[in-house]
Each structure stands twice: as structure tokens, then as C-alpha cells.
Motif scaffolding. Structure first.
Motif, short mmCIF file in Angstrom:
data_model
loop_
_atom_site.label_atom_id
_atom_site.label_comp_id
_atom_site.label_asym_id
_atom_site.label_seq_id
_atom_site.Cartn_x
_atom_site.Cartn_y
_atom_site.Cartn_z
N ARG A 1 0.81 -1.31 0.01
CA ARG A 1 0.16 0.11 -0.01
C ARG A 1 0.71 1.23 -0.05
NH1 ARG A 1 -3.11 0.50 5.32
NH2 ARG A 1 -1.25 1.73 6.02
N ALA A 2 1.96 1.22 0.84
CA ALA A 2 2.92 2.31 0.88
C ALA A 2 3.65 2.74 -0.47
CB ALA A 2 3.80 2.14 1.81
N VAL A 3 3.98 1.49 -1.22
CA VAL A 3 4.69 1.61 -2.44
C VAL A 3 3.64 2.27 -3.41
CG1 VAL A 3 5.62 0.40 -4.22
CG2 VAL A 3 6.33 0.11 -1.95
N ALA A 4 2.33 1.78 -3.51
CA ALA A 4 1.25 2.10 -4.38
C ALA A 4 1.21 3.54 -4.33
CB ALA A 4 -0.02 1.32 -4.15
N ALA A 5 0.75 4.01 -3.08
CA ALA A 5 0.34 5.39 -2.71
C ALA A 5 1.51 6.25 -3.25
CB ALA A 5 0.28 5.51 -1.21
N SER A 6 2.89 5.96 -2.98
CA SER A 6 4.13 6.77 -3.36
C SER A 6 4.14 6.62 -4.75
CB SER A 6 5.28 6.43 -2.57
OG SER A 6 5.11 6.30 -1.04
N THR A 7 3.93 5.69 -5.57
CA THR A 7 3.77 5.81 -7.01
C THR A 7 2.69 6.77 -7.44
OG1 THR A 7 4.62 3.36 -6.92
CG2 THR A 7 3.42 4.27 -9.14
N LEU A 8 1.67 6.62 -6.87
CA LEU A 8 0.50 7.44 -7.46
C LEU A 8 0.50 9.15 -7.07
CD1 LEU A 8 -2.64 5.09 -6.81
CD2 LEU A 8 -1.52 5.70 -9.11
N LEU A 9 1.45 9.13 -6.08
CA LEU A 9 1.69 10.69 -5.50
C LEU A 9 2.18 11.53 -6.59
CD1 LEU A 9 1.59 12.41 -3.00
CD2 LEU A 9 3.97 12.01 -2.69
N ALA A 10 3.01 11.21 -7.40
CA ALA A 10 3.61 11.95 -8.52
C ALA A 10 2.69 12.15 -9.52
CB ALA A 10 5.00 11.09 -9.16
N PRO A 11 1.94 11.50 -10.24
CA PRO A 11 0.92 12.11 -11.01
C PRO A 11 -0.11 12.72 -10.40
CG PRO A 11 0.52 9.59 -11.01
CD PRO A 11 1.73 9.96 -10.28
N LEU A 12 -0.52 12.58 -9.29
CA LEU A 12 -1.46 13.49 -8.51
C LEU A 12 -1.02 14.81 -8.40
CD1 LEU A 12 -3.28 12.99 -5.18
CD2 LEU A 12 -2.20 14.99 -5.59
N ALA B 1 -7.73 16.26 4.26
CA ALA B 1 -8.48 16.04 2.84
C ALA B 1 -7.00 16.53 1.82
CB ALA B 1 -9.57 17.09 2.71
N MET B 2 -5.96 16.93 2.51
CA MET B 2 -4.93 17.42 1.63
C MET B 2 -4.18 16.06 1.23
SD MET B 2 -5.26 20.77 1.85
CE MET B 2 -6.03 21.55 2.67
N PRO B 3 -3.58 16.28 -0.04
CA PRO B 3 -2.82 15.11 -0.35
C PRO B 3 -1.64 14.63 0.41
CG PRO B 3 -3.22 16.59 -2.23
CD PRO B 3 -3.58 17.44 -0.87
N LEU B 4 -1.03 15.61 1.20
CA LEU B 4 0.37 15.18 1.85
C LEU B 4 -0.33 14.42 3.10
CD1 LEU B 4 3.10 15.46 2.34
CD2 LEU B 4 2.92 17.67 3.73
N THR B 5 -1.51 14.88 3.67
CA THR B 5 -1.91 14.20 4.81
C THR B 5 -2.48 12.85 4.47
OG1 THR B 5 -2.70 16.27 5.67
CG2 THR B 5 -3.46 14.09 6.90
N ALA B 6 -3.16 12.68 3.38
CA ALA B 6 -3.57 11.57 2.79
C ALA B 6 -2.42 10.55 2.43
CB ALA B 6 -4.42 11.44 1.51
N TRP B 7 -1.21 11.00 1.89
CA TRP B 7 -0.07 10.04 1.60
C TRP B 7 0.50 9.66 2.82
CZ3 TRP B 7 5.06 11.11 2.97
CH2 TRP B 7 6.01 10.28 2.36
N ASN B 8 0.69 10.46 3.78
CA ASN B 8 1.25 10.18 5.11
C ASN B 8 0.35 9.15 5.94
OD1 ASN B 8 3.88 11.65 5.83
ND2 ASN B 8 2.30 13.53 5.91
N ALA B 9 -0.85 8.85 5.77
CA ALA B 9 -1.84 7.85 6.30
C ALA B 9 -1.58 6.68 5.47
CB ALA B 9 -3.16 8.39 6.13
N LEU B 10 -1.46 6.72 4.20
CA LEU B 10 -1.47 5.48 3.32
C LEU B 10 0.24 5.03 3.60
CD1 LEU B 10 -2.95 6.70 0.14
CD2 LEU B 10 -3.79 5.02 1.76
N VAL B 11 1.23 5.60 3.93
CA VAL B 11 2.71 4.90 4.09
C VAL B 11 2.70 4.74 5.74
CG1 VAL B 11 3.60 6.25 2.22
CG2 VAL B 11 3.56 7.21 4.36
N GLN B 12 1.66 4.91 6.22
CA GLN B 12 1.72 4.56 7.78
C GLN B 12 1.83 3.11 8.18
OE1 GLN B 12 1.99 6.75 10.42
NE2 GLN B 12 2.11 5.45 12.07
N ASN B 13 2.73 2.66 8.95
CA ASN B 13 2.76 1.10 9.09
C ASN B 13 1.50 0.67 9.92
OD1 ASN B 13 3.22 -1.42 9.78
ND2 ASN B 13 5.54 -1.27 10.08
N PRO B 14 0.90 -0.09 9.48
CA PRO B 14 -0.55 -0.47 10.22
C PRO B 14 -0.20 -1.09 11.61
CG PRO B 14 -0.05 -1.90 8.23
CD PRO B 14 0.93 -1.00 8.30
N GLU B 15 0.84 -1.67 11.82
CA GLU B 15 1.33 -2.03 13.07
C GLU B 15 1.70 -1.21 14.00
OE1 GLU B 15 3.90 -5.41 12.52
OE2 GLU B 15 2.49 -6.62 11.55
#
Length: 295
Positions: free
Chosen positions: A184-195, A242-256
Motif C-alpha cells: 500500500r505504501a509503495v502504491a500510494a507513493s507511486t500515485l503521488l507523482a501523477p496526482l 483532505a490534503m494530498p500530503l496528509t493522505a499520503w502520510n496515512a497510506l504509508v503509515q505502518n498499520p502495526e
């Protein structure tokens, strides 16, 4: 131009200056050439990718050296301190260091902006719209090319950062893509660039000025989220979420890990919705503004 004539013009099939129909793949080819004809594109994308990867790799090496010299943690809190929290190292964080990815956000946003305002400042946009009156088709082709290039950039940077950093930390619980949260973290970081490229594209269409657009890219992507930090008021936190940076931080957060979750955490579903919503709105703004405003 009368309203009726303008309507007829808008409904015409895209044509080149030779009078032959301009297929969408022709527009894609033209936008591809425009993007890579700029020497700055090579420097910005190539140099930015290496810098982001370098920052993440340096973080991993620094943590590996520190952990190698650090005594192992006890399996349980020491006697007499049952509630003493233990500092647990999170290897996932080393692949997604905030300053590195914030730099990538600005680079991607700036390249997206240049793809639009660069034509306005050089006057090339007049030639483009004279050859292809259907402005929506031109902007859609531009957005498609940006999406492909930035998706490739994001995939290379995210995949390399994750793979190299976890290899360096293999003796310190380095992760694989099958571990929770890694893919999930890799996918979110991949999609961050086109966003971010889409956001830059929208700002470029609105502002049409080099310095102003680049400043707006940094302001919207990095400074605006900082204005809505804190948890005193729920509505402030929700705007920040609702900001992209905050959303990205949430997606790369370790769920554990529960670090940095706060009182009003962003769910995974909400974070993906932010990614999709910002991308869609940014493209709509760019297409609409260019279609309605004069050259």
C-alpha cells in the motif's frame, strides 16, 4: 465570434493545419515531444528521482549503523515499570522519509505546471490551438502523457526506495512487499507523482506565470496542509485530512504502528478518496479553464 459560430467550432473534429483529422494518438505524440523537448524535464525528473532515492537510502544506512551499535531491547519492560513504552524501530518509515517525498511532490507539480504555462509564456499555445481548435482534446492528451510519465517516475522511485532501504535493513527486520502496509505504501507513493503533476497542471492553467505557478504549487501541496494542523478543532483537522500530503502520510503509515495517528485519524478509504478526488478535480479545472479563457 458569435455564439453560434463558436458552438460550431467547438463541435468540429480536431483538425491539423493541413486539414486532415488529428487523431488522439497524434495529440499524444505531440504532447510527448513537447515534454521531452525541454531539457529541464530530464534534469528535473532524473535529478529529482536520484535525490529522493538518495535521501531514503541515506536514512536507511544511518539507521542500520545506529541499530548495529545499539544494545538489543529487552523482550519486556523492566521490573517496576510495566507501563513504560518501548521504542520500536519501523523499517517502513526509512523508505518514505517526509522531506524526500515532499521534494518529489514539488518536482512533479512543477513539471505539470511547466507543461501548461510553458506554452503560454513561449506563445506556442497559439500555434497549438490554431492547429487543433478542440482545446479539451489537447488538454486531455497533455494530462494523459503527464499521467504516464509521472506514474513511471513514481513507480521507479517508490520501488527502488523500498527495495534498497529494506535490503540495507535486512538484519534489522527489513520488510518485503508481502508484509502489512508495504504494498500500500509503495502504491500510494507511486500515485503521488501523477496526482501532484495534475495539481501543477491546474495551477499552470489558472495562473499562467512561471514564478507564480511554481510558488503556488509549493504553497498548495506543502504549506496549505501546515495551516490545518492541530487537533483543537475537529473541522480544522478534517480540512487538513483532505490534503494530498496528509493522505499520503496515512497510506504509508505502518498499520502495526499507532504513531502519529492523532485524535482524528485518516482512514485508508478516506486517503484513497483524497487521491482520486484531487486528481479528478485538478484535471477538470485544467481542461475547463483552458477551454473557456482566451489565449
Amino acid at each position: 465570434m458569435t455564439t453560434q459560430t463558436q458552438t460550431i467550432t467547438e463541435r468540429r473534429v480536431c483538425t491539423t493545419d493541413l486539414g486532415t483529422p488529428a487523431r488522439f494518438r497524434d495529440l499524444l505524440a505531440a504532447e510527448w515531444i513537447k515534454l521531452w523537448s525541454l531539457r529541464s524535464s530530464y534534469w528535473a525528473l532524473g535529478g529529482g528521482a536520484l535525490t529522493v532515492i538518495g535521501i531514503n537510502v541515506n536514512s536507511a544506512r544511518s539507521n542500520a549503523d545506529r541499530l548495529a551499535d545499539q544494545p538489543p531491547l529487552p523482550p519486556a519492560p523492566p521490573p517496576g515499570f510495566p507501563d513504560l513504552p518501548q521504542m520500536v524501530f519501523d523499517p517502513l518509515a526509512t523508505a518514505f522519509v517526509d522531506p524526500a517525498w515532499q521534494l518529489l511532490m514539488v518536482i512533479a507539480g512543477s513539471v505539470g505546471a511547466i507543461a501548461v504555462f510553458g506554452e503560454y509564456t513561449s506563445g506556442l499555445i497559439r500555434t497549438t490551438f490554431a492547429a487543433v481548435p478542440a482545446r479539451r482534446a489537447v488538454m486531455t492528451a497533455k494530462a494523459t502523457v503527464l499521467a504516464v510519465v509521472m506514474l513511471a517516475l513514481g513507480a521507479v522511485v517508490a520501488g527502488t526506495s523500498f527495495g534498497v532501504t529494506q535490503a540495507i535493513l535486512r538484519d534489522h527486520n527489513g520488510l518485503s512487499l508481502s508484509d502489512p502496509g508495504a504494498l500500500r505504501a509503495v502504491a500510494a507513493s507511486t500515485l503521488l507523482a501523477p496526482l501532484c503533476a495534475f495539481v501543477g497542471m491546474a495551477l499552470g492553467a489558472l495562473i499562467r506565470h512561471a514564478a507564480g505557478t511554481v510558488a503556488a504549487v509549493a504553497g498548495v501541496l506543502l504549506l496549505l496542509p501546515a495551516l490545518f494542523q492541530g487537533e483543537t478543532y475537529r473541522w480544522v483537522a478534517e480540512i487538513g485530512d483532505a490534503m494530498p500530503l496528509t493522505a499520503w502520510n496515512a497510506l504509508v503509515q505502518n498499520p502495526e504502528s499507532n504513531d502519529g495517528m492523532g485524535l482524528y485519524p485518516v482512514s485508508v478509504t478516506e486517503a484513497w478518496s483524497v487521491f482520486g478526488g484531487w486528481s479528478l478535480v485538478a484535471v477538470i479545472i485544467a481542461v475547463t479553464v483552458v477551454h473557456r479563457r482566451d489565449v
